[in-house]
Design an enzyme around this catalytic site. Structure first.
Site, PDB file in Angstrom:
ATOM      1  CB  SER A  26      -9.787   6.970 -18.254  1.00  0.00           C
ATOM      2  OG  SER A  26      -8.628   7.234 -17.859  1.00  0.00           O
ATOM      3  NE  ARG A 126       1.045  15.335 -20.208  1.00  0.00           N
ATOM      4  CZ  ARG A 126      -0.137  14.686 -19.833  1.00  0.00           C
ATOM      5  NH1 ARG A 126      -1.258  15.411 -19.458  1.00  0.00           N
ATOM      6  NH2 ARG A 126      -0.237  13.588 -19.681  1.00  0.00           N
ATOM      7  CD  GLN A 173      -3.205   9.964 -22.424  1.00  0.00           C
ATOM      8  OE1 GLN A 173      -2.099  10.806 -22.884  1.00  0.00           O
ATOM      9  NE2 GLN A 173      -3.697  10.574 -21.486  1.00  0.00           N
ATOM     10  CG  ASP A 319      -3.098   8.658 -14.242  1.00  0.00           C
ATOM     11  OD1 ASP A 319      -1.948   8.728 -14.685  1.00  0.00           O
ATOM     12  OD2 ASP A 319      -4.211   8.504 -14.742  1.00  0.00           O
ATOM     13  CE  LYS A 346       1.435   9.546 -17.045  1.00  0.00           C
ATOM     14  NZ  LYS A 346       0.925   8.921 -17.993  1.00  0.00           N
TER      15      LYS A 346
HETATM   16  O1  SPQ Z   1      -5.193  13.102 -19.703  1.00  0.00           O
HETATM   17  P1  SPQ Z   1      -3.993  13.224 -18.854  1.00  0.00           P
HETATM   18  O2  SPQ Z   1      -3.653  14.728 -18.766  1.00  0.00           O
HETATM   19  O3  SPQ Z   1      -2.922  12.595 -19.838  1.00  0.00           O
HETATM   20  O4  SPQ Z   1      -4.224  12.890 -17.452  1.00  0.00           O
HETATM   21  C1  SPQ Z   1      -3.601  11.803 -16.640  1.00  0.00           C
HETATM   22  C2  SPQ Z   1      -3.814  12.083 -14.858  1.00  0.00           C
HETATM   23  O5  SPQ Z   1      -3.043  11.904 -14.238  1.00  0.00           O
HETATM   24  O6  SPQ Z   1      -5.119  12.327 -14.931  1.00  0.00           O
HETATM   25  C3  SPQ Z   1      -1.944  11.933 -16.775  1.00  0.00           C
HETATM   26  F1  SPQ Z   1      -1.493  12.823 -16.524  1.00  0.00           F
HETATM   27  O7  SPQ Z   1      -3.973  10.462 -16.971  1.00  0.00           O
HETATM   28  C4  SPQ Z   1      -3.548   9.483 -18.094  1.00  0.00           C
HETATM   29  C5  SPQ Z   1      -3.058   8.257 -17.659  1.00  0.00           C
HETATM   30  O8  SPQ Z   1      -1.670   8.651 -17.181  1.00  0.00           O
HETATM   31  C6  SPQ Z   1      -5.144   9.177 -18.536  1.00  0.00           C
HETATM   32  C7  SPQ Z   1      -5.096   7.978 -19.422  1.00  0.00           C
HETATM   33  C8  SPQ Z   1      -6.274   7.769 -20.411  1.00  0.00           C
HETATM   34  O9  SPQ Z   1      -7.460   8.050 -20.190  1.00  0.00           O
HETATM   35  O10 SPQ Z   1      -5.995   7.116 -21.594  1.00  0.00           O
HETATM   36  C9  SPQ Z   1      -3.959   7.249 -19.779  1.00  0.00           C
HETATM   37  C10 SPQ Z   1      -2.669   7.375 -19.053  1.00  0.00           C
HETATM   38  O11 SPQ Z   1      -1.693   7.855 -19.816  1.00  0.00           O
HETATM   39  P2  SPQ Z   1      -0.920   7.208 -20.786  1.00  0.00           P
HETATM   40  O12 SPQ Z   1       0.373   8.378 -21.419  1.00  0.00           O
HETATM   41  O13 SPQ Z   1      -0.160   6.191 -19.836  1.00  0.00           O
HETATM   42  O14 SPQ Z   1      -1.740   6.668 -21.995  1.00  0.00           O
END
Ligand code: SPQ
Length: 436
Positions: A26, A126, A173, A319, A346
């Site tokens: 992140s 997604r 996100q 995660d 996810k």
């Molecule tokens: O980037 P991506 O694919 O969404 O990755 C994941 C992971 O497991 O590596 C989720 F599948 O992490 C996200 C996390 O779940 C990374 C993230 C961020 O860097 O802001 C936030 C989380 O997602 P969200 O939907 O809760 O904002």
């Protein structure tokens, strides 16, 4: 043709040693993004060279940003300022990375040019309405597949006005996409969320000089304040450390030290959960790195017990639930995970995937609409499981294999490159001489 790899993990007698996990995914994404939007040069150390972060890196190169790769984990980025990005001449491929697609949507929605974001077969399934809707309310023109809910996304940028957005979900996100759009326009943009999600964007944007305040329940940015290039040190990824935290706890005769791990309170739910389950995890050498708290984590084998998990702990460990379900299968008694419906959207449906994988090894696990119920303490058998193309499922099942009665074969493991290049080599290294 792309080769789909399979790995077999054999049970081991104990884990010993100290090691570092790769840089935080992140934080690596954000370092590339904010350095690109800053004025002047930034240097990033400890960057994660996972496929997801490389998608972000290539995206900014296609927007005209000069990025010099000094070493595997070190970049120099010549930032172009808030108004210096160029229209990309091709579609931007975000690969498997939700973070790339959703944060880029916020950035590109405010840029005065046309862009298209796409991704792999998993990312294209997604939900993207969660960023399209608030950005559209700010005046963005974004079109997507499936009634404006899925990628590819076509963005006709510019013409935004500031907003107050109450997000129905605790998602970093979503929060980041709105703040990044707001950061580029005149006026104040505020995002409220039901529980605090990871706050790396807020911390790092402030570090780069943005006018951004965090308060209980949300964050507010005052737009059009230029960012300035900085030197960023990326801490080790607690989401990658999580696999070895669980391994160290469930495999008898283990004692391992994981060094330089990020322990930001919005990410450290895994430590709280495992400690509540009776896990011995000691935090030493606590310090700060580029505005993020870090520590060394000493883990010793422990008899775990089941607990109930829900509420504000969920976004703080979102995660880590695949590997938490593995810990629960090795714990005495019942573990219940609730309020975690987000796991269904996810890289795969992580509730269904973990129930299928652990169930195939004989665990007593049942899916709930918003989580799982696991009755622990049944010795897992060996067997064959699928990763469903999800890096966190593949690595969680590798950890389950370390403590199972016999070997576990995991199909389709290339996906671990997404967040943890070198995972299998590290697993082999710490298992060497210790196989049962
Ligand atoms: O980037 P991506 O694919 O969404 O990755 C994941 C992971 O497991 O590596 C989720 F599948 O992490 C996200 C996390 O779940 C990374 C993230 C961020 O860097 O802001 C936030 C989380 O997602 P969200 O939907 O809760 O904002």
């Amino acid at each position: 043709m792309h080769k789909v790899e399979t790995r077999t993990v054999v049970p081991i007698k104990g884990l010993r040693g100290e090691f570092v996990v790769p840089g935080d995914k992140s934080i690596s994404h954000r370092a590339i993004m904010f350095a690109s939007l800053a004025e002047g040069k930034s240097r990033i150390h400890g960057l994660l060279r996972g496929e997801d972060c490389l998608s972000t890196l290539k995206a900014f190169q296609s927007l005209g940003v000069e990025i010099i790769e000094k070493a595997d984990d070190e970049l120099i980025i010549q930032g172009r300022g808030l108004a210096g990005l160029q229209e990309p001449s091709d579609v931007i491929d975000c690969g498997n990375s939700g973070t790339t697609m959703r944060l880029m949507s916020g950035i590109l929605a405010a840029q005065p040019f046309f862009s298209i974001l796409t991704g792999d077969q998993y990312l294209r399934k997604r939900p993207m309405g969660r960023v399209i809707n608030p950005l559209t309310a700010m005046g963005a023109k974004i079109l997507g597949r499936d009634g404006n809910s899925k990628a590819p996304l076509a963005i006709d940028g510019g013409g935004l006005t500031p907003a107050e957005y109450h997000s129905p979900i605790a998602s970093a996100q979503v929060k980041s996409a709105v703040l990044l759009a707001g950061m580029q326009i005149d006026g104040a943009t505020t995002v409220y969320e039901p529980h605090l999600s990871r706050d790396h964007s807020e911390r790092m944007l402030r570090f780069f000089g943005a006018d951004l305040e965090s308060f209980s329940g949300g964050a507010r940015v005052n737009g059009r304040v230029q960012l300035t290039g900085r030197e960023v040190e990326v801490p080790g990824d607690i989401s990658s450390a999580a696999f070895f935290l669980v391994a160290g706890l469930i495999v008898p005769n283990s004692e391992i030290l994981l060094k330089n791990v990020g322990i930001n309170p919005t990410r450290s739910g895994i430590i709280d959960i495992l400690q509540q389950m009776g896990g011995s995890i000691e935090l030493t050498n606590q310090r700060e790195l580029s505005g993020e708290p870090i520590a060394d984590l000493l883990v010793k084998s422990s008899q775990l017990h089941g607990i109930e998990i829900g509420g504000e702990l969920i976004p703080r460990a979102i995660d880590e639930f695949p590997v938490i379900s593995v810990a629960a299968a090795f714990a005495e008694g019942v573990t219940t995970i609730r309020d975690a419906k987000e796991l269904r959207v996810k890289e795969t449906d992580r509730i269904a995937a973990m129930c299928e994988c652990l169930g195939a090894l004989g665990a007593d696990i049942e899916p709930l609409e918003d989580g799982m119920r696991i009755v622990g303490g049944i010795r897992l058998s060996g067997g064959q499981v699928n990763s469903f193309g999800d890096h966190r499922i593949a690595m969680s099942m590798a950890i389950a294999g370390l403590g199972s009665a016999s070997e576990v074969e995991i199909l389709d493991v290339d996906c671990t490159e997404t967040s943890f290049p070198g995972f299998w080599e590290l697993l082999t290294q710490i298992s060497r001489g210790n196989t049962s």
